[in-house]
Write an enzyme that holds these catalytic residues in place. Structure first.
Site, PDB file in Angstrom:
ATOM      1  N   CYS A 101     -53.574  15.813  51.615  1.00 57.44           N
ATOM      2  CA  CYS A 101     -54.105  15.061  52.753  1.00 57.44           C
ATOM      3  C   CYS A 101     -53.582  15.589  54.088  1.00 57.44           C
ATOM      4  O   CYS A 101     -54.346  15.698  55.056  1.00 57.44           O
ATOM      5  CB  CYS A 101     -53.750  13.580  52.608  1.00 57.44           C
ATOM      6  SG  CYS A 101     -54.394  12.532  53.925  1.00 57.44           S
ATOM      7  N   CYS A 198     -52.134   6.139  48.756  1.00 60.15           N
ATOM      8  CA  CYS A 198     -52.587   5.049  49.619  1.00 60.15           C
ATOM      9  C   CYS A 198     -53.916   4.467  49.178  1.00 60.15           C
ATOM     10  O   CYS A 198     -54.258   3.347  49.547  1.00 60.15           O
ATOM     11  CB  CYS A 198     -52.694   5.545  51.058  1.00 60.15           C
ATOM     12  SG  CYS A 198     -53.940   6.850  51.304  1.00 60.15           S
TER      13      CYS A 198
END
Length: 356
Positions: A101, A198
């Protein structure tokens, strides 16, 4: 007017205070909040719910007196992070989504967006430090707070990305950040600490993989390290190296996962002592500094919560190296990242291979 600096705003206290510190130092600040499509729990296809969640971010902008843009990254996030996560589990390895990410989403898609708005720098709430030397080269260092240091997750950034990055909290401790926020009366809209994955709110990876990865439960054999069949598992995607829970095989001491064979669909378990290995192969290394042309002594972290261990790094080629630890290390896991340190500096990092 000073050049525009963008701050990635999550809604948490770290990015909120990072934005505050930037403003205090006279930066011309704009906030950006990127939507992944996985913010609202149990509403994976409810796009409006995710955007509604993102709208809370504007409360951060009001507190700070800055404009905040919302960036829809749902397509890019699914392609680059979630699909990678699923593929890695399908290969019988354990993914590390933050390592993907940061270079591809935060300092890729998000930076490209703010760059078009006129920003040359993207700041984040990471606890890490960047320094530029006299030759114009950028160096990545640990944050000064040993409990919050996040340099590990930034080891995949390139020199170009580091040149566009800024980490206002690198020289601060988390406790000091919280104290200053309280003094100033700032209120984050997200109070939970950020987590490694997440996009899985309930932390049930098995359910997520079944829903999104179309994993069909594929029971198989559980063997001990001697090859004896001692039980059955409900699917390799439910396990990772070093895992203790879910094995459900009685023994004189607890069993841990030591190997997963996706070809034979066999889970191999052993005792605590069987988790320790003295070397690993690391591939697709991103060298922040010059790649070594000879063996060097480094400290290597094999996962975020691992204490960097003294080791000898032996280059195989520019992107691959063998790491030999001075003392055997526990639960070295294929699919995770190994990050190399010299003192507080990150030299680079790569992916732990399934083949030593």
């Amino acid at each position: 007017m000073k050049p525009l600096t963008a701050i990635a705003v999550s809604g948490g206290i770290d990015s909120l205070m990072s934005a505050y510190f930037l403003k205090e130092k006279g930066h011309n600040v704009i906030g950006v909040h990127f939507v992944t499509g996985y913010e609202a729990p149990f509403s994976d296809n409810n796009h409006s719910a995710h955007l509604l969640e993102a709208n809370k971010i504007f409360l951060i902008g009001k507190q700070l007196g800055i404009d905040i843009k919302i960036l829809d990254c749902t397509t890019e996030f699914k392609k680059n992070v979630v699909d990678y996560f699923i593929r890695t589990y399908q290969a019988g390895q354990t993914p590390n989504p933050c390592m993907v990410c940061n270079p591809l989403i935060k300092f890729g898609t998000v930076f490209n967006f703010v760059h078009k708005l006129g920003a040359s720098i993207l700041a984040t709430g990471h606890y890490a430090r960047i320094k530029k030397d006299s030759n114009g080269k950028f160096h990545l260092y640990k944050g000064v707070d040993p409990k919050k240091d996040q340099s590990y997750f930034l080891a995949s950034l390139t020199q170009q990305q580091l040149s566009n990055a800024h980490f206002p909290l690198g020289d601060m401790t988390k406790s000091k950040v919280i104290q200053l926020a309280d003094i100033k009366g700032f209120k984050p809209v997200k109070t939970s600490e950020s987590q490694d994955v997440c996009f899985i709110k309930d932390k049930n990876y098995g359910n997520f993989l079944t829903r999104h990865g179309k994993f069909k439960p594929k029971p198989g054999l559980i063997k001990d390290v001697r090859g004896n069949i001692i039980g059955e598992h409900k699917g390799l995607h439910l396990f990772t190296i070093g895992q203790r829970r879910g094995i459900n095989c009685p023994a004189s001491e607890p069993y841990y996962v030591v190997h997963m064979d996706t070809q034979q669909n066999v889970l191999t378990v052993g005792f605590k002592k069987h988790l320790y290995v003295s070397q690993c192969r690391v591939e697709n290394i991103n060298w922040i500094q010059e790649e070594p042309g000879r063996p060097i002594h480094v400290h290597t972290r094999v996962r975020y919560r691992h204490t960097a261990a003294a080791s000898r790094l032996i280059p195989v080629n520019g992107k691959t190296a063998m790491v030999h630890f001075d003392k055997p290390q526990e639960a070295i896991t294929p699919g995770q990242c190994a990050v190399f340190y010299e003192g507080d500096e990150v030299l680079g990092g790569g992916w732990i291979s399934a083949h030593p």
